[in-house]
Design an enzyme around this catalytic site. Structure first.
Site, mmCIF file in Angstrom:
data_model
loop_
_atom_site.group_PDB
_atom_site.id
_atom_site.type_symbol
_atom_site.label_atom_id
_atom_site.label_comp_id
_atom_site.label_asym_id
_atom_site.label_seq_id
_atom_site.Cartn_x
_atom_site.Cartn_y
_atom_site.Cartn_z
ATOM 1 N N ARG A 24 0.885 -1.184 0.000
ATOM 2 C CA ARG A 24 0.000 0.000 0.000
ATOM 3 C C ARG A 24 0.907 1.214 0.000
ATOM 4 O O ARG A 24 1.702 1.412 0.926
ATOM 5 C CB ARG A 24 -0.920 -0.007 1.216
ATOM 6 C CG ARG A 24 -1.598 1.326 1.413
ATOM 7 C CD ARG A 24 -2.739 1.285 2.370
ATOM 8 N NE ARG A 24 -3.886 0.629 1.776
ATOM 9 C CZ ARG A 24 -5.124 0.709 2.262
ATOM 10 N NH1 ARG A 24 -5.367 1.398 3.363
ATOM 11 N NH2 ARG A 24 -6.134 0.089 1.674
ATOM 12 N N HIS A 30 -7.097 0.784 -6.696
ATOM 13 C CA HIS A 30 -7.311 -0.064 -5.515
ATOM 14 C C HIS A 30 -8.008 -1.356 -6.004
ATOM 15 O O HIS A 30 -9.193 -1.569 -5.774
ATOM 16 C CB HIS A 30 -8.178 0.697 -4.503
ATOM 17 C CG HIS A 30 -8.184 0.121 -3.118
ATOM 18 N ND1 HIS A 30 -7.504 -1.032 -2.778
ATOM 19 C CD2 HIS A 30 -8.804 0.534 -1.967
ATOM 20 C CE1 HIS A 30 -7.700 -1.289 -1.487
ATOM 21 N NE2 HIS A 30 -8.475 -0.359 -0.984
ATOM 22 N N GLN A 48 -10.027 -3.762 -3.660
ATOM 23 C CA GLN A 48 -11.316 -3.199 -3.250
ATOM 24 C C GLN A 48 -12.350 -3.396 -4.357
ATOM 25 O O GLN A 48 -13.463 -3.864 -4.109
ATOM 26 C CB GLN A 48 -11.146 -1.702 -2.948
ATOM 27 C CG GLN A 48 -12.410 -1.043 -2.465
ATOM 28 C CD GLN A 48 -12.862 -1.581 -1.108
ATOM 29 O OE1 GLN A 48 -12.088 -1.619 -0.182
ATOM 30 N NE2 GLN A 48 -14.110 -2.032 -1.013
ATOM 31 N N ASP A 54 -17.047 7.178 -1.971
ATOM 32 C CA ASP A 54 -15.819 7.029 -1.180
ATOM 33 C C ASP A 54 -15.495 8.415 -0.604
ATOM 34 O O ASP A 54 -16.069 9.421 -1.044
ATOM 35 C CB ASP A 54 -14.688 6.513 -2.087
ATOM 36 C CG ASP A 54 -13.372 6.291 -1.344
ATOM 37 O OD1 ASP A 54 -13.390 6.210 -0.094
ATOM 38 O OD2 ASP A 54 -12.318 6.211 -2.009
ATOM 39 N N CYS A 114 -16.538 1.879 0.220
ATOM 40 C CA CYS A 114 -15.399 0.988 0.497
ATOM 41 C C CYS A 114 -14.935 1.077 1.948
ATOM 42 O O CYS A 114 -14.220 0.196 2.407
ATOM 43 C CB CYS A 114 -14.249 1.318 -0.433
ATOM 44 S SG CYS A 114 -13.701 3.024 -0.283
ATOM 45 N N ARG A 144 -13.757 -8.502 1.143
ATOM 46 C CA ARG A 144 -12.321 -8.300 0.923
ATOM 47 C C ARG A 144 -11.575 -9.577 1.298
ATOM 48 O O ARG A 144 -10.655 -10.006 0.609
ATOM 49 C CB ARG A 144 -11.799 -7.134 1.791
ATOM 50 C CG ARG A 144 -12.321 -5.752 1.427
ATOM 51 C CD ARG A 144 -11.718 -5.238 0.136
ATOM 52 N NE ARG A 144 -10.270 -5.206 0.155
ATOM 53 C CZ ARG A 144 -9.532 -4.189 0.625
ATOM 54 N NH1 ARG A 144 -10.120 -3.108 1.081
ATOM 55 N NH2 ARG A 144 -8.206 -4.228 0.581
#
Ligand code: CP
Ligand code: NVA
Length: 312
Positions: free
Chosen positions: A109, A136, A139, A231, A271, A299
């Protein structure tokens, strides 16, 4: 059921996967989800280690990867970038080469997407993007899987993203365009999704048949939407832009009013982490339209399928 075989060695973007490969990952995740709920564990990654490099905060990504590999018989190492030598100037290339001698996969990340690409270019082992400023993919896979669990035909539904055209929006647009799912995004022009991503999505849509509509017009984008998604307005690393973004994005939020513009029965997605009262109101987030906790749970299942496919 066989572990899905993928052409790609790494998962840097959802665009590394074909429609058929994504569906194989989803079907394997369905099995893993069912099995773990029945208490059936697997040893697909027995003795394997995942190194997880974090340059940014995380709750879901860290916990779902770590728990996921443990449930598959493997083990995860949490590597905060400020604790390892990357934080003191060791290059990403050297880090990739050294970690390749110890572990079986790396999840990273980071800020710049080029860091993910550089790591992958120098690693002998699979690299998984756990979020960069541009994308991402884990996700988006979990989100599209959450929709896949609910609908018979992904090409018959419309996903509507509202808010900042950020990393999550980019990955959803790419994923939908690969799968042939219709997607609209209502974003202010200056916060439109990435131009390169949109060009790529337009190419994918030529053969998948996905309709993609990016517009600042909320009413137009909401028309007929079966799923509405948002988001945060300010992503990690953009804290300095907080005031400006809050002002420009103020109306690009999920409220009762926005949901009413969508198709009847439209379901709500995010998310997480959420800033309640900003991009989404609590009354919607906590309503029975919300798929948000399902997304967070998925996830785990989808990343387990991805790790099996890449690291077995
Ligand atoms: N959605 C997501 O990636 O959450 P975290 O930042 O908590 O990992
Ligand atoms: N767009 C957000 C997603 C967090 C999971 C960020 O990058 O901070």
């Amino acid at each position: 059921m066989k572990i899905p075989e993928l052409k790609t060695k790494h998962l840097l973007s959802i665009a590394d996967l074909s429609k058929e490969e994504i569906i194989k990952i989803f079907n394997f995740a369905v099995k893993l989800k069912k099995d773990i709920k029945r208490g059936r564990k697997h040893k697909y990654l027995s003795g394997k280690t995942l190194g997880m490099i974090f340059e940014k905060s995380s709750t879901r990504t860290r916990v779902s990867f770590e728990t996921g590999i443990f449930q598959l018989g493997g083990h995860a190492l949490f590597l905060d970038s400020s604790d390892i030598q990357i934080g003191r100037g060791e290059t990403i290339a050297d880090t990739a080469k050294v970690l390749s001698r110890y572990v079986d996969g790396i999840m990273i990340r980071t800020f710049s997407h080029s860091n993910v690409e550089e790591l992958a270019a120098n690693a002998d082992i699979p690299v998984i993007n756990g979020l960069s400023d541009r994308t991402h993919p884990c996700q988006a896979l979990a989100d599209l899987f959450t929709i896949y669990e609910r609908v018979n035909d992904l090409t018959k539904v419309k996903l509507f993203y509202i808010g900042d055209g950020n990393n999550v929006a980019n990955s959803l647009i790419l994923g939908a365009s690969i799968l042939g799912m219709n997607i609209s995004a209502a974003c202010p022009e200056i916060y439109s999704p990435d131009k390169e991503v949109l060009d790529k999505a337009a190419q994918f849509s030529l053969y998948s048949g996905a309709k993609i509509n990016i517009t600042p017009d909320i009413d137009k984008a909401a028309q007929g939407a079966d799923f509405i998604y948002t988001d945060v307005w300010v992503s990690m690393g953009q804290e300095k832009e907080l005031k400006k973004k809050k002002k420009i994005l103020a109306k690009y939020k999920i409220s009762v009013n926005t949901v009413e513009k969508c198709a009847p029965g439209c379901l709500v997605m995010h998310c997480l982490p959420a800033h309640r009262g900003e991009e989404i109101d609590s009354e919607i987030m906590d309503s029975d339209r919300s798929l948000i906790l399902e997304q967070a749970e998925n996830r785990l299942h989808v990343q387990k399928a991805v790790m099996c496919a890449l690291m077995r």
